[in-house]
Each structure stands twice: as structure tokens, then as C-alpha cells.
Design an enzyme around this catalytic site. Structure first.
Site, PDB file in Angstrom:
ATOM      1  N   GLY A  48     -39.815   1.975 -33.891  1.00  0.00           N
ATOM      2  CA  GLY A  48     -39.639   3.395 -34.256  1.00  0.00           C
ATOM      3  C   GLY A  48     -40.729   4.200 -33.640  1.00  0.00           C
ATOM      4  O   GLY A  48     -41.842   4.520 -34.192  1.00  0.00           O
TER       5      GLY A  48
ATOM      6  N   MET B  50     -11.449   1.891  -9.415  1.00  0.00           N
ATOM      7  CA  MET B  50     -10.690   0.868  -8.572  1.00  0.00           C
ATOM      8  C   MET B  50      -9.765   0.165  -9.220  1.00  0.00           C
ATOM      9  O   MET B  50      -8.714  -0.569  -8.788  1.00  0.00           O
ATOM     10  CB  MET B  50     -11.702   0.013  -7.950  1.00  0.00           C
ATOM     11  CG  MET B  50     -12.397   0.652  -6.715  1.00  0.00           C
ATOM     12  SD  MET B  50     -13.535  -0.548  -5.933  1.00  0.00           S
ATOM     13  CE  MET B  50     -12.354  -1.794  -5.219  1.00  0.00           C
TER      14      MET B  50
ATOM     15  N   GLU C  41     -35.630   5.152 -23.133  1.00  0.00           N
ATOM     16  CA  GLU C  41     -36.831   4.725 -22.512  1.00  0.00           C
ATOM     17  C   GLU C  41     -37.184   5.567 -21.338  1.00  0.00           C
ATOM     18  O   GLU C  41     -37.572   5.270 -20.310  1.00  0.00           O
ATOM     19  CB  GLU C  41     -36.433   3.278 -22.050  1.00  0.00           C
ATOM     20  CG  GLU C  41     -35.850   2.252 -22.895  1.00  0.00           C
ATOM     21  CD  GLU C  41     -37.070   1.518 -23.519  1.00  0.00           C
ATOM     22  OE1 GLU C  41     -38.205   1.874 -22.940  1.00  0.00           O
ATOM     23  OE2 GLU C  41     -37.029   0.693 -24.390  1.00  0.00           O
TER      24      GLU C  41
ATOM     25  N   THR D 182     -35.666   9.474 -20.297  1.00  0.00           N
ATOM     26  CA  THR D 182     -34.456  10.013 -19.604  1.00  0.00           C
ATOM     27  C   THR D 182     -34.914  10.013 -18.118  1.00  0.00           C
ATOM     28  O   THR D 182     -35.914  10.145 -17.681  1.00  0.00           O
ATOM     29  CB  THR D 182     -34.364  11.442 -20.088  1.00  0.00           C
ATOM     30  OG1 THR D 182     -34.978  12.443 -19.659  1.00  0.00           O
ATOM     31  CG2 THR D 182     -34.123  11.517 -21.689  1.00  0.00           C
TER      32      THR D 182
ATOM     33  N   ASP E  24     -34.492  12.316 -16.378  1.00  0.00           N
ATOM     34  CA  ASP E  24     -35.133  13.729 -15.833  1.00  0.00           C
ATOM     35  C   ASP E  24     -36.941  13.629 -16.206  1.00  0.00           C
ATOM     36  O   ASP E  24     -37.554  13.855 -15.199  1.00  0.00           O
ATOM     37  CB  ASP E  24     -34.949  14.805 -16.757  1.00  0.00           C
ATOM     38  CG  ASP E  24     -33.676  15.446 -16.702  1.00  0.00           C
ATOM     39  OD1 ASP E  24     -32.931  15.287 -15.411  1.00  0.00           O
ATOM     40  OD2 ASP E  24     -33.112  15.948 -17.480  1.00  0.00           O
TER      41      ASP E  24
HETATM   42  P1  FAD Z   1     -34.598  15.122 -25.620  1.00  0.00           P
HETATM   43  O1  FAD Z   1     -35.956  14.972 -25.468  1.00  0.00           O
HETATM   44  O2  FAD Z   1     -34.273  16.438 -26.505  1.00  0.00           O
HETATM   45  O3  FAD Z   1     -33.755  15.731 -24.315  1.00  0.00           O
HETATM   46  C1  FAD Z   1     -32.788  16.420 -24.031  1.00  0.00           C
HETATM   47  C2  FAD Z   1     -32.492  16.898 -22.575  1.00  0.00           C
HETATM   48  O4  FAD Z   1     -33.676  17.741 -22.155  1.00  0.00           O
HETATM   49  C3  FAD Z   1     -32.503  15.468 -21.788  1.00  0.00           C
HETATM   50  O5  FAD Z   1     -31.500  15.716 -20.740  1.00  0.00           O
HETATM   51  C4  FAD Z   1     -33.759  15.468 -21.205  1.00  0.00           C
HETATM   52  O6  FAD Z   1     -33.998  14.903 -19.899  1.00  0.00           O
HETATM   53  C5  FAD Z   1     -34.354  16.905 -20.936  1.00  0.00           C
HETATM   54  N1  FAD Z   1     -35.701  17.114 -21.215  1.00  0.00           N
HETATM   55  C6  FAD Z   1     -36.425  16.971 -22.151  1.00  0.00           C
HETATM   56  N2  FAD Z   1     -37.830  17.546 -21.809  1.00  0.00           N
HETATM   57  C7  FAD Z   1     -37.809  17.971 -20.494  1.00  0.00           C
HETATM   58  C8  FAD Z   1     -38.610  18.666 -19.586  1.00  0.00           C
HETATM   59  N3  FAD Z   1     -39.951  18.506 -19.919  1.00  0.00           N
HETATM   60  N4  FAD Z   1     -38.067  19.036 -18.284  1.00  0.00           N
HETATM   61  C9  FAD Z   1     -36.900  18.735 -17.920  1.00  0.00           C
HETATM   62  N5  FAD Z   1     -36.030  18.258 -18.645  1.00  0.00           N
HETATM   63  C10 FAD Z   1     -36.349  17.905 -20.119  1.00  0.00           C
HETATM   64  N6  FAD Z   1     -35.952   5.386 -29.615  1.00  0.00           N
HETATM   65  C11 FAD Z   1     -36.942   4.861 -30.008  1.00  0.00           C
HETATM   66  O7  FAD Z   1     -37.986   5.056 -30.516  1.00  0.00           O
HETATM   67  N7  FAD Z   1     -36.661   3.410 -30.466  1.00  0.00           N
HETATM   68  C12 FAD Z   1     -35.298   2.776 -30.003  1.00  0.00           C
HETATM   69  O8  FAD Z   1     -35.130   1.465 -30.325  1.00  0.00           O
HETATM   70  C13 FAD Z   1     -34.372   3.634 -29.560  1.00  0.00           C
HETATM   71  N8  FAD Z   1     -33.086   3.251 -29.163  1.00  0.00           N
HETATM   72  C14 FAD Z   1     -32.157   4.122 -28.685  1.00  0.00           C
HETATM   73  C15 FAD Z   1     -30.918   3.801 -28.711  1.00  0.00           C
HETATM   74  C16 FAD Z   1     -29.756   4.631 -28.131  1.00  0.00           C
HETATM   75  C17 FAD Z   1     -28.361   4.127 -28.407  1.00  0.00           C
HETATM   76  C18 FAD Z   1     -30.228   5.917 -27.920  1.00  0.00           C
HETATM   77  C19 FAD Z   1     -29.210   6.911 -27.461  1.00  0.00           C
HETATM   78  C20 FAD Z   1     -31.592   6.442 -27.983  1.00  0.00           C
HETATM   79  C21 FAD Z   1     -32.415   5.380 -28.451  1.00  0.00           C
HETATM   80  N9  FAD Z   1     -33.838   5.794 -28.821  1.00  0.00           N
HETATM   81  C22 FAD Z   1     -34.795   5.085 -29.017  1.00  0.00           C
HETATM   82  C23 FAD Z   1     -34.111   7.170 -28.434  1.00  0.00           C
HETATM   83  C24 FAD Z   1     -34.458   7.715 -26.727  1.00  0.00           C
HETATM   84  O9  FAD Z   1     -35.498   6.960 -26.324  1.00  0.00           O
HETATM   85  C25 FAD Z   1     -34.485   9.206 -26.880  1.00  0.00           C
HETATM   86  O10 FAD Z   1     -33.006   9.687 -27.210  1.00  0.00           O
HETATM   87  C26 FAD Z   1     -34.852   9.801 -25.509  1.00  0.00           C
HETATM   88  O11 FAD Z   1     -36.252   9.505 -25.566  1.00  0.00           O
HETATM   89  C27 FAD Z   1     -34.567  11.080 -25.246  1.00  0.00           C
HETATM   90  O12 FAD Z   1     -35.023  11.890 -26.400  1.00  0.00           O
HETATM   91  P2  FAD Z   1     -34.091  12.921 -26.903  1.00  0.00           P
HETATM   92  O13 FAD Z   1     -32.759  12.190 -27.278  1.00  0.00           O
HETATM   93  O14 FAD Z   1     -34.584  13.759 -28.089  1.00  0.00           O
HETATM   94  O15 FAD Z   1     -33.713  14.101 -25.946  1.00  0.00           O
END
Ligand code: FAD
Length: 387
Positions: A129, A340, A366, A368, A370
Site C-alpha cells: 500500500g 492482424m 510502478e 508511469t 512519463d
Molecule cells: P497521476 O500521478 O495522477 O498521473 C496522471 C498523469 O499525469 C499520468 O499520465 C502521469 O504520467 C502524469 N504525470 C504525473 N506527474 C507528472 C510530472 N511530474 N510530469 C509529467 N507528467 C506527470 N499502487 C500501489 O501502491 N500498490 C499496488 O499494488 C498498485 N497496483 C495497481 C494496480 C492497478 C491495476 C493500477 C491501475 C494501479 C496500481 N497502483 C498500485 C497504482 C499506480 O502505481 C499508480 O496508478 C501510478 O503510480 C500513477 O499514479 P496515478 O494513477 O495517481 O496518476
């Protein structure tokens, strides 16, 4: 199976055995039903102990029942599991790299003895978490907090997007320790049956559907001091776990892409249009040639990463490049494989569109795409762009 530059020729006996065991497991126990699980939004839970029995959870750790296999063997395992489905590899990654690894690296002797053998066998399930509703890419801004209370701590806050939280026995919750100077981030082992813990399932997913994802609500949850990971303080704790898991993803994504390639290649040979197999058309051959090339390049990066990891030279920036490149490759090539397959390609009868949908999660979690770009940008210029 695609291994165009014969990387697998250099594998030792143990590595071959682990690859083959995982490949057979996926063929026999995963592929037949995974499309149904994807449609239903369920994880094949009955496979969890079986995966433990076969040694799929953190076999690269040493002691407490783990055989300490090579990093290449571990990578191959991730590759084969993700050729089945990213949900399966996520199960093994979370259990092994995100829960067992920090207990192994930073836990007390009692914590290691309590959790590592049970988790290794798949008798106990863990989750990690870190992400919060308002803090994803910037987890250091987390709001979840731990306040001193007698011999232990009281936790409050909420985590979201947590793989396996609704089925987990224990969560590693990363929280700010308010009792210490500068509120350092600490890791807390929180059994999910403690008073004040809730783990709602997230049901609206269109990606990684064959995996359970949920929230973790913490409402005045008491944990004793013995549940704190004693060996780490600060963001190094969660970030070092993510490096381990991302290493597995860099390998795993290659498996998903390879499965798409194999499905597309077979389809191109079998499917007839205009009086013969579509594989005789240059357009289809170009797609296969590009796919095979991109998969091979990604494999090379993964194998090199394993060598660096084995000798202790792998840096998080190396992992960022490999995770970023290999997942993007799998995301792009799964789309080509899907096209395909024509109309059949949009069904769960074939794997490419399932992998394609999964890759949207793998591209995002893990770190993004970006954020890994910015990590590399900082490495290459010395200038940090994400603060
Ligand atoms: P945000 O951080 O809000 O990002 C939104 C967009 O903004 C993205 O495109 C991002 O690239 C971009 N962005 C953000 N900051 C910047 C910047 N400085 N410059 C340019 N672009 C930026 N988390 C856990 O802790 N444990 C888990 O087990 C886990 N499992 C997951 C399973 C699934 C199915 C999913 C979808 C997510 C999981 N996650 C987990 C969470 C995941 O790690 C986060 O979704 C991820 O880190 C992105 O955070 P966010 O979704 O809040 O996006």
C-alpha cells in the site's frame, strides 16, 4: 517460442527448468481459463498455493525457504507468467518483490519467520500500500500517518489501486511516522483483520481484469511496534521495493509481447483470404518482422539487466529504461498483433487484445511511462524535471 538471437542457449540447467516449469504451468493452468477470468473480472485464486508450491514467489531471495535462484531465472519466470496474463505476473510481483522483498531486506527476525515461509508457499497473501487517492506519481506527498500510542502506533489514511488488497492477509502500509523528526516514511505490517481496516474492491476496471485491485482504508488502526519494519526509514523503503518489481516487469512485458507475436504468427499461417494464407502478404510479414525485432531488442535489454543485477551493479535508472522501453514495446506490438487477427482479434478467444488492455495498467503502474522518462532525463542531464 521466439528467441531469435538464441539467448536461451546460454541458460544453465536451473534456469531452463524454471522457464519450462512456468511455461507448462501457464499452458496447463492459465491459458485455458484466463479469457473467462478477464471477462468476469476475477483472479484464479486456486492457483495461488499452486504457484507457491512451484516456487514462483521471490525465488531469488535467500533463506526462509527461498532457493536464491539467479536473476535471469527470476526474469524468465516473470516472462513466462506474463505470457499467460499480466494479472498472474502482478500476483507474483506483488507477493515476491513488493511484500516478501521488504520483509527480507528490512524486517525483524520474527517478521521474517512469521511471513516469509508462509508467503513463499502461497499460504498467506500480501499487498503493498503506497498509492493514495491524491498521491500517485508523487508518493512522498502521502497523507497516511502513524501516531505513537503506548507500545505501538495508530494508523489513519487511505490507499488505493492496491493489487490484491481485498484478498490479502497482510498489507505493507507506507505511512509518515509523526512521532519522529521530519515525519519519515516507515513500513507497517498491517494484518487486514485488524479493527479499522477496510479493503473495498475496485470493480470498474477495463484493464488487468484478471487481477483483484482494491483500496485500503485505515481508520484508527492500532499496530504494535513489532509490526514496524525496523530496517528502513524514508522513501528508500518503498522505492527499493519498486526497483525489484520493475525489474520483473521489464521481463514480464516481453512475455506478453511474445505471446501476442506467437498468436499473430500462427494466425497469419492459418487464416486464408484471397485464396491463401494472409501470412503470404508482405504487409503481414512486415508486421511480424517488426514485432520479432522489437521483442528481441527488449529481450536483450532484459538479459543485460539480469547480468547487472546479479553482480550488484543494477541501478534504478537502468530499471527505468528497461521498464519504460519494454512496456511501451509490448503496448505497441500487442496492438499490431490484434489488428492482424481481424475481427477475431477483438475477442477473448485470442490473447492480443487482453494483453493490449493489460498493458494500459502496466504502462501506468510502478512509475508511469512519463515518470520513467523524467528519471532518465535527470540521469542524462543532471537536472530534475519532476519537482
Ligand atoms: P497521476 O500521478 O495522477 O498521473 C496522471 C498523469 O499525469 C499520468 O499520465 C502521469 O504520467 C502524469 N504525470 C504525473 N506527474 C507528472 C510530472 N511530474 N510530469 C509529467 N507528467 C506527470 N499502487 C500501489 O501502491 N500498490 C499496488 O499494488 C498498485 N497496483 C495497481 C494496480 C492497478 C491495476 C493500477 C491501475 C494501479 C496500481 N497502483 C498500485 C497504482 C499506480 O502505481 C499508480 O496508478 C501510478 O503510480 C500513477 O499514479 P496515478 O494513477 O495517481 O496518476
Amino acid at each position: 517460442m521466439l528467441d531469435f538471437v538464441q539467448l536461451e542457449q546460454d541458460l544453465d540447467q536451473e534456469e531452463r527448468m524454471i522457464r519450462d516449469t512456468a511455461r507448462e504451468f501457464v499452458e496447463e493452468h492459465v491459458k485455458p481459463d484466463v479469457g473467462d477470468h478477464f471477462e468476469a473480472g476475477t483472479f484464479p485464486k486456486e492457483l495461488i498455493p499452486k504457484m507457491g508450491e512451484l516456487g514462483f514467489y521471490a525465488p531469488n531471495l535467500e533463506g526462509y525457504g527461498s532457493p536464491n535462484v539467479s536473476e535471469t531465472a527470476y526474469g524468465l519466470l516473470m516472462q513466462e507468467l506474463e505470457a499467460g496474463d499480466s494479472g498472474l505476473r502482478s500476483m507474483a510481483s506483488v507477493q515476491g518483490a513488493l511484500v516478501m522483498y521488504p520483509i527480507h531486506a528490512y524486517g525483524s527476525e520474527e517478521q521474517k519467520e512469521e511471513w516469509l515461509p508462509a508467503m513463499g508457499q502461497g499460504e498467506a497473501i500480501g499487498c503493498f500500500g503506497l498509492t493514495e487517492p491524491e498521491h500517485g506519481s508523487n508518493p512522498s506527498a502521502m497523507e497516511t500517518r502513524a501516531e505513537r500510542d503506548g507500545d505501538g502506533y495508530v494508523l489513519n489514511g487511505s490507499k488505493t489501486w492496491i493489487t490484491n488488497s481485498p484478498i490479502a492477509d497482510v498489507a505493507i502500509v507506507w505511512a509518515r511516522d509523526r512521532s519522529a523528526e521530519d515525519d519519515p516514511v516507515r513500513g507497517f505490517l498491517v494484518e487486514t483483520d485488524r479493527d479499522g481496516v477496510s479493503t473495498n474492491k475496485i470493480t470498474e476496471k477495463l484493464s488487468l481484469r484478471a487481477s483483484i485491485t482494491g483500496e485500503i482504508g485505515l481508520n484508527d488502526v492500532y499496530v504494535p511496534e513489532a509490526n514496524v519494519l525496523p530496517g528502513v526509514s524514508g522513501m528508500k523503503g518503498p522505492l527499493s521495493c519498486l526497483t525489484q518489481a520493475r525489474y520483473g516487469i521489464a521481463w514480464g512485458a516481453v512475455g506478453a509481447a511474445r505471446d501476442c507475436f506467437e498468436e499473430a504468427r500462427q494466425y497469419a499461417i492459418d487464416r486464408e483470404q484471397f485464396g491463401g494464407p494472409i501470412g503470404r502478404f508482405q504487409l503481414q510479414q512486415q508486421k511480424l518482422a517488426e514485432m520479432a525485432t522489437q521483442i528481441t531488442l527488449a529481450q536483450l535489454l532484459a538479459y543485460r539487466l539480469a547480468e547487472l543485477k546479479e553482480r550488484g551493479d543494477m541501478r534504478p535508472q537502468h530499471v527505468s529504461m528497461a521498464k519504460r522501453n519494454n512496456v511501451r514495446m509490448a503496448r505497441e506490438q500487442s496492438k499490431v498483433a490484434r489488428e492482424m487477427l481481424g475481427g477475431n482479434g477483438i475477442t477473448t478467444d485470442y490473447s492480443p487484445m487482453r494483453h493490449m488492455a493489460n498493458m494500459e495498467t502496466v504502462y501506468t503502474y510502478e512509475g508511469t511511462h512519463d515518470i520513467h522518462t523524467l528519471v532518465l532525463g535527470e540521469e542524462l542531464t543532471g537536472l530534475k524535471a519532476y519537482q
